[in-house]
Design an enzyme around this catalytic site. Structure first.
Site: not given
Ligand code: BG6
Length: 477
Positions: A143, A172-173, A177, A211, A230, A235, A326
């Site tokens: 992404k 999409d990481h 998880k 976050e 974002d 996500h 954030k």
């Molecule tokens: C990313 C976003 O895809 O995911 C970031 O671009 C965000 O803004 C991050 O901080 C959050 O990932 P994780 O795994 O730290 O929750």
């Protein structure tokens, strides 16, 4: 599950994601014996470097982002021996033959495009037209997958001109998880929850991804995106889909993804009054979003909360509240499924009672909590109290809970050819189809984001989104 030797061709090999996530992830898989000897990582980037210089750069990244590597020198040595480097100017025409020579045609080739999406088209067409890609090839992209529906369609078209959908892995990481995957196990490997998993029994669902960090260092990208593009479009949407989808008939990538697409297509339009956008603003000028974004007049949101309705039989009447931002109080991501109250209460003293809830924690302390009501112990009358049944995966599974970064899992799935945890093209487009009009409404005439204090829970009006319906957000952290 072991895999056969492969070539992973990493475009953008000197970039941030490669250094922080991809290379350390591969090293961890190598350390546990999952990346076999004979597998190779072929780094490519625009810099003129030789193999020794690139290997040295990989070494430095591992010491920084996989610190245990320093204590495993023999292993580290072996891992570094699998690393190659080919200079490729991905936007140019010149270096492709050298790359072709470096790649083995008879093993799985994973082309990982950790580069700007503007280069996807050029890389994909060069790989195809120069005969570098084969039926053994897979292409992995990151992404942001588009900025809106039109750009996502263009990216899909660029990729599909050269690769089949079954060769395209859109990351999409969040899907990598552990707890996110566990959500599927929880729902579909137990008989206990499914009968309750609907609007008859669930009052509402809260999905929070909070976050504590701001946008320092990424301001330029973030200011063009905001929290909606974002985080929510991808996500949070994935978390919503896995929570809300119908049980697939089998655990195959297309059966799972078909069900997710149906959820996205069932989302109702979101009224502007059901959305709160926020922007962190510190006292004085330093430490505010605008300061970090380098844009003093920015109206981009660093926080968003919204009420989403899913228009289908299972969920009609059960809102899903999404919230992400954030610079909030803590880093904490969870899905809370809050159940309806008993239809008739027989206890006079209800003070200690709260609705039953299942909280699925993604981070930190991955696990599941079930909120229940019991009788407070002791002879002093019949008072109710809240207790939680807590299951932290690390404790429950002891040594078997092998910590694994999302990227490790996803990269190995690419090599195995399993697309279940990757977004299909139509899924991404469906998510943009839903998000675009919401974004357009505030870009055209919407109010500026409400300010909130760094380190807090977001703007006041986000609390109101639930209070006005006699519900409340869970505490962050
Ligand atoms: C990313 C976003 O895809 O995911 C970031 O671009 C965000 O803004 C991050 O901080 C959050 O990932 P994780 O795994 O730290 O929750």
């Amino acid at each position: 599950i072991p895999v056969d030797p492969f070539d992973l061709i990493l475009f953008g090999a000197t970039g941030d994601l490669a250094r922080r996530k991809i290379l350390p992830g591969l090293f961890h898989r190598f350390a546990v014996g999952q990346m076999p000897e004979g597998a190779r990582i072929i780094g490519t980037a625009r810099s003129a470097m030789n193999r020794a210089e690139f290997t040295e750069a990989v070494h430095a990244s591992l010491l920084e982002f996989a610190p245990q590597a320093a204590k495993q020198s023999a292993l580290l040595e072996k891992f570094l021996a699998s690393v190659e480097y080919v200079r490729v100017d991905a936007g140019g025409e010149d270096d492709w033959d050298t790359l072709a020579e470096a790649i083995r045609p008879d093993v799985v080739q994973a082309f990982y495009l950790s580069v700007s999406p503007a280069l996807f088209g050029s890389i994909a067409s060069n790989l195809k037209s120069r005969g570098i890609a084969s039926a053994n090839s897979r292409v992995v992209v990151e992404k942001p997958f588009g900025h809106d529906l039109a750009s996502a369609r263009d990216l899909n078209a660029d990729l599909r001109r050269n690769f089949d959908e079954h060769q395209i892995y859109r990351i999409d990481h969040y899907l990598g998880k552990e707890t996110v995957q566990n959500l599927m196990a929880l729902r579909f490997a137990n008989a206990l929850w499914e009968p309750l998993w609907n609007s008859t029994h669930v009052d509402h669902v809260q999905i929070t991804v909070a976050e504590s960090l701001g946008v320092e260092g990424r301001g330029e990208y973030y200011d063009r995106s905001g929290a909606m593009r974002d985080m929510v479009q991808n996500h949070l949407m994935q978390l919503l889909c896995l929570t809300a989808m119908e049980p697939p008939s089998r655990f195959t990538s297309d059966a799972v993804r078909d069900e997710k697409v149906k959820v996205i297509e069932a989302l109702e339009p979101v009224a502007p009054s059901d959305i709160v956008r926020g922007q962190y603003r510190a006292q004085g000028s330093a430490g505010s979003y605008c300061d970090h974004a380098g844009n003093p007049h920015s109206s981009t949101e660093s926080f968003i909360a919204m009420k989403v309705n899913i228009g289908n039989w299972r969920w009609a009447g059960t809102p899903f509240y999404l919230r992400t931002g954030k610079k909030l109080r803590a880093r904490c991501s969870e899905i809370a499924v809050v159940f309806r109250d008993p239809p008739h209460m027989i206890f006079p003293d209800m003070d200690g009672r709260r609705s039953n809830a299942m909280i699925i924690r993604l981070q930190p302390d991955e696990g599941i909590t079930l909120r229940n009501t019991i009788k407070e112990p002791g002879p002093g009358g019949f008072r109710l109290a809240e207790v939680s049944l807590d299951m932290t995966f690390a404790e429950a599974l002891g040594g078997r809970a092998e910590p694994q970064d999302a990227y490790e899992r996803l990269i190995m799935d690419v090599i195995r050819g399993d697309q279940t945890l990757f977004m299909r093209g139509d899924e991404v487009e469906a998510a943009w189809t839903w998000a675009d009009p919401i974004i357009a409404a505030w870009e055209d005439a919407g109010p500026a984001p409400s300010p909130y204090d760094p380190g807090g829970a977001g703007p006041e009006d986000a609390l109101m989104l639930l209070h006005r319906e006699d519900r409340r957000w869970r505490e962050i952290g």
